[in-house]
Design a protein around this motif. Structure first.
Motif, PDB file in Angstrom:
ATOM      1  N   ARG A 463       0.818  -1.211   0.000  1.00 49.45           N
ATOM      2  CA  ARG A 463       0.000   0.000   0.000  1.00 49.45           C
ATOM      3  C   ARG A 463       0.855   1.267   0.000  1.00 49.45           C
ATOM      4  O   ARG A 463       0.539   2.246  -0.668  1.00 49.45           O
ATOM      5  N   GLU A 464       1.930   1.214   0.778  1.00 47.22           N
ATOM      6  CA  GLU A 464       2.759   2.423   0.901  1.00 47.22           C
ATOM      7  C   GLU A 464       3.428   2.761  -0.441  1.00 47.22           C
ATOM      8  O   GLU A 464       3.418   3.905  -0.881  1.00 47.22           O
ATOM      9  N   GLN A 465       3.966   1.714  -1.081  1.00 41.07           N
ATOM     10  CA  GLN A 465       4.623   1.928  -2.373  1.00 41.07           C
ATOM     11  C   GLN A 465       3.599   2.378  -3.417  1.00 41.07           C
ATOM     12  O   GLN A 465       3.877   3.258  -4.235  1.00 41.07           O
ATOM     13  N   ALA A 466       2.415   1.775  -3.372  1.00 39.91           N
ATOM     14  CA  ALA A 466       1.356   2.153  -4.320  1.00 39.91           C
ATOM     15  C   ALA A 466       1.005   3.633  -4.153  1.00 39.91           C
ATOM     16  O   ALA A 466       0.920   4.389  -5.127  1.00 39.91           O
ATOM     17  N   THR A 467       0.820   4.039  -2.919  1.00 38.95           N
ATOM     18  CA  THR A 467       0.498   5.448  -2.635  1.00 38.95           C
ATOM     19  C   THR A 467       1.629   6.354  -3.115  1.00 38.95           C
ATOM     20  O   THR A 467       1.397   7.409  -3.709  1.00 38.95           O
ATOM     21  N   HIS A 468       2.850   5.903  -2.869  1.00 35.69           N
ATOM     22  CA  HIS A 468       4.008   6.676  -3.314  1.00 35.69           C
ATOM     23  C   HIS A 468       4.011   6.848  -4.837  1.00 35.69           C
ATOM     24  O   HIS A 468       4.260   7.950  -5.346  1.00 35.69           O
ATOM     25  N   LYS A 471       1.335   9.317  -5.966  1.00 35.60           N
ATOM     26  CA  LYS A 471       1.734  10.702  -5.709  1.00 35.60           C
ATOM     27  C   LYS A 471       2.864  11.129  -6.646  1.00 35.60           C
ATOM     28  O   LYS A 471       2.883  12.260  -7.128  1.00 35.60           O
ATOM     29  N   ARG A 472       3.800  10.219  -6.859  1.00 35.36           N
ATOM     30  CA  ARG A 472       4.948  10.557  -7.702  1.00 35.36           C
ATOM     31  C   ARG A 472       4.497  10.831  -9.140  1.00 35.36           C
ATOM     32  O   ARG A 472       4.952  11.769  -9.781  1.00 35.36           O
TER      33      ARG A 472
END
Lengths: 524, 524
Positions: A463-468, A471-472
């Motif tokens: 989830r964290e990487q997906a959110t990153h 946003k990126r």
């Protein structure tokens, strides 16, 4: 999606009047909303801006309506946001009675570059007829004009090409009558507390809204057309936002209304002046008919539609399976047989293997509930194709799946074989992590491919990487001023266009609207 | 007539609603007639042709409807004759379904030069908005299109600017829906046995017909407007040909519907979107209101119209007389105060003296029948002005009337003072003969001025010379291929334009249609 390279005018197509009738019953109501000019601006060259131009406000909208234009003058109007609609305006002559027609040129731009960089220098391979402009001759002044074509713009340039020496021209009214089949009246709130994601969601919803008309269009500037690959992603976002399920249903029936003689659904559909299936056929897009149907039925429980469309969905599975070679891998070819991403050098074989398995899984979900006779066969095929992928495509040395005769390593191959659930959850997680630390040369070019990467990350619970990544990538478009998401975005190549010119890129494109689905569905 | 150089936006104009209502009751019926393509042609440079281009037939009209156009191709269609109307066409895509709009450009030409020489190089002082072209984007194929503007052409060039790689374009129908308020159904036969005059009459009638719409227009390409000087000549030809008297009546009321505060009628009238008198005022044109009214009443005996319009006609006499100086000669000035002819160097004083006397004579004819109180005064004024002309303007040394401070000798001065019946019939005859043997530097530039020369010849009974001039001048246009008569024609300067480019000249112009009047009225 965009224009096909296939030309198959010789193919025999079959019409299905009952399916067409169903589709035409569902032509949606369009919601109208007037948008007025917000400011008169000037465009300044600015290397800091992604497309090379900065908008400086030079006068207010009130000033515009009081300005007397002489021959040779021009104005750039900023509508303040990305709009789809019909231009209406009223002009009057100032000075002597108008003793010649007024010759005006209107240029519409989703971006500032479109109204500044001359279309005459366009040299891309897509038709220049997509560049939005119209010359008008006003024989009667004062007079009201409504341009008959639908335009897509944030900026409008008006060139006053010819008047006469005896009069000047004033605009006493000007507006865009904007249209959409999306109602935002009952839009569910976006619950995220992250302000950047909240803004990204707004832009994504706006993108979807501006692509919703008689059908889900891929882009309201270009191609203005129902593509199966775009529909699939739009339908997902529709589920969690504007919830116009009957439009999804209509689009499914449109694909069913005209098929190739062997039953293959077209990659895209024209609806005016009559419904015609394009002669472009894509391995992945045809399979997605199964996916769109499965998602639609999952949300609506519309078993009548399923009953009518299941045979056609099943036919796509059969046709795709016919492309599987003895070694359990879909046969590659050098023509435009599968889309996957806009990437000249991308080999599509491994990713297409992933798409096939992914869609077999979707068919299995439908079969389990509605057609149990197919379950055993589907389970067997899925097992075979997954094993074949691991056996034939996995390259232990590089730690990646390879594709095609040249054993190409691409992001797309890894992402799609993860989405196909090939390997264990842990191996999938590791594969995506490996992709980050060892980026292959063949990267991802479009928000469409980026969507699948984020979907894969969420599948393995990153989830964290997906959110990153959201946003990126999408966040960067917002920072560049986008209020709808673009068809193409490469932060390192802002002018990238697969068509030969950024002027013809679409800056509001259906396949880019999926952050809302991620944010709302996965509660990011 | 053409575009004014006056700009008098500050003048106060007065509307006369009763007159306007009368005019609007008389809006004519338009007769429609379809004109189809006659051939596909190519334009070849040819120094033998008056405008530099020769039309070579390359294919039949049938071929046109079977031709598949690719992007970048063009065609020139010959409609076989000069037409006024609305273009309608149907296109279809050939090949794959049309995956991009079709971008077409239509260029309309009264002459071949207009569809060959690029408008982008036009550099005249009249507005380029008169150059007839339209860009169209066809979003739906097959599709029927009717361009909303009325065009004027014999030739139509279609540039297929952009399609896509996937389809070509075929025209399945194309026509001009031509319009006129002239009915040729009851056209009286032209009795002349001279075949050349017969052909000249045909072309003249066609010219009149193509200028007859809601009003008598000066030219259907440009200015598409009711000018008093043109109306006067059109009404004469109308009398002996199509006899649409109610259109003459309507035009008289239109001039009466809006006047300058002091009662002067404008030189021309706009009728759409509402009736507006132009802010151009001309000494000669205003006086011609009297002439048009007199001729109209003479033919129709419409005493009601005369009663309503006589005060306005009389007002034009009063205003013109106020310009007469103590020596009995109209005051000259350097601005565009009187038209007479399109000639930069022409001094207008003597000719305007002639116009004034001519119109006083017309007023006298009306007064004798309908307003005897004015007769004595008019007779006295005519005598005074004629004597003044002989005393102040006659130059015994040259044998010509002179004009202005520089004592200029021009054709126009002689012609108009003959038409004013200054001098004896014999002196008038000698003066016109002298004009032939001793041509002054200031010649005649337009068919409009040529008309007055021929009228003067017929007035002194020089029928043979008049016929010769008609054949020499209008006959030459016919030999050059004209099927309507041109606004401007100088056999020695085929490219002459007072506007800076032959492309913007009008090639069907009301003031050039008078041979029919001469031929039919004087039984030439």
């Amino acid at each position: 999606m965009s224009q096909a390279l296939q030309k198959n005018g010789h193919l025999k197509m079959v019409r299905h009047p009952h399916m067409l009738a169903k589709a035409q019953e569902l032509i949606p109501e369009l919601y109208h909303h007037d948008v007025l000019p917000q400011a008169m601006i000037s465009a300044q060259p600015d290397a800091q801006q992604i497309h090379g131009w900065r908008a400086d406000v030079v006068n207010s909208a009130e000033d515009f309506f009081q300005y007397d234009f002489a021959q040779g003058e021009h104005v750039i109007i900023d509508f303040g946001k990305h709009c789809i609609g019909y231009l209406e305006f009223t002009c009057e002559a100032v000075g002597s009675p108008p003793d010649a027609p007024a010759h005006l040129q209107f240029i519409f731009g989703e971006t500032l570059a479109e109204v500044v960089e001359p279309f005459s220098e366009y040299n891309g391979w897509l038709s220049s007829s997509w560049l939005q402009q119209q010359d008008c001759y006003l024989d009667e002044l004062p007079g009201h004009t409504r341009l008959s074509r639908r335009y897509c713009c944030r900026y409008l340039r008006i060139n006053v090409l010819a008047l006469s020496r005896k009069f000047q021209l004033r605009f006493t009214s000007l507006k865009l009558d904007t249209v959409t089949s999306a109602s935002l009246a009952t839009l569910p709130a976006c619950e995220t507390v992250d302000l950047q994601l909240k803004r990204i969601d707004e832009v994504a919803v706006n993108t979807l809204k501006n692509c919703m008309h008689d059908v889900f269009e891929d882009g309201p500037k270009r191609d203005r057309r129902l593509w199966l690959g775009d529909l699939r992603l739009q339908a997902l976002v529709n589920d969690v936002t504007v919830q116009n399920y009957s439009l999804v249903k209509r689009c499914l029936y449109l694909f069913a209304a005209m098929t190739r003689e062997d039953g293959m659904v077209s990659a895209n559909i024209f609806v005016k002046p009559q419904v015609i299936a394009d002669d472009t056929f894509l391995f992945d897009y045809a399979l997605f008919f199964v996916d769109v149907l499965q998602e639609y039925v999952a949300v609506t429980d519309d078993s009548e539609t399923l009953a009518q469309l299941w045979p056609l969905a099943w036919r796509q599975i059969e046709l795709a399976m016919a492309r599987v070679a003895e070694n359990g891998i879909v046969r590659d070819s050098s023509d435009w047989w599968s889309f996957i991403d806009w990437h000249e050098d991308l080999n599509k074989q491994a990713a297409s293997q992933g798409v096939l398995i992914y869609c077999l899984n979707k068919a299995l979900m439908l079969a389990r509930t509605y057609d149990s006779s197919k379950v055993t066969w589907l389970e067997a095929q899925i097992t075979t194709l997954k094993s074949a992928a691991l056996r034939e495509l996995w390259d232990p040395q590089s730690g990646f799946f390879v594709s095609g005769e040249s054993r190409q390593i691409s992001c797309a191959s890894q992402v799609w074989l993860v989405l196909a659930d090939v390997g264990t959850p842990e191996s999938q997680r590791q594969l995506l992590a490996h992709l980050l630390t060892h980026p292959p040369e063949i990267q991802m070019n479009t928000p469409y491919m980026m969507h699948h990467y984020v979907a894969a990350l969420l599948q393995v619970n990153e989830r964290e990487q997906a959110t990153h990544e959201i946003k990126r990538y999408w966040g960067a478009m917002v920072e560049h001023g986008a209020d709808t998401f673009w068809e193409l975005f490469d932060p390192l190549r802002p002018d990238f266009s697969p068509y030969g010119s950024k002027l013809i890129n679409s800056y509001c494109h259906a396949w880019s609207c999926t952050p809302s689905w991620f944010i709302r569905k996965y509660l990011l």
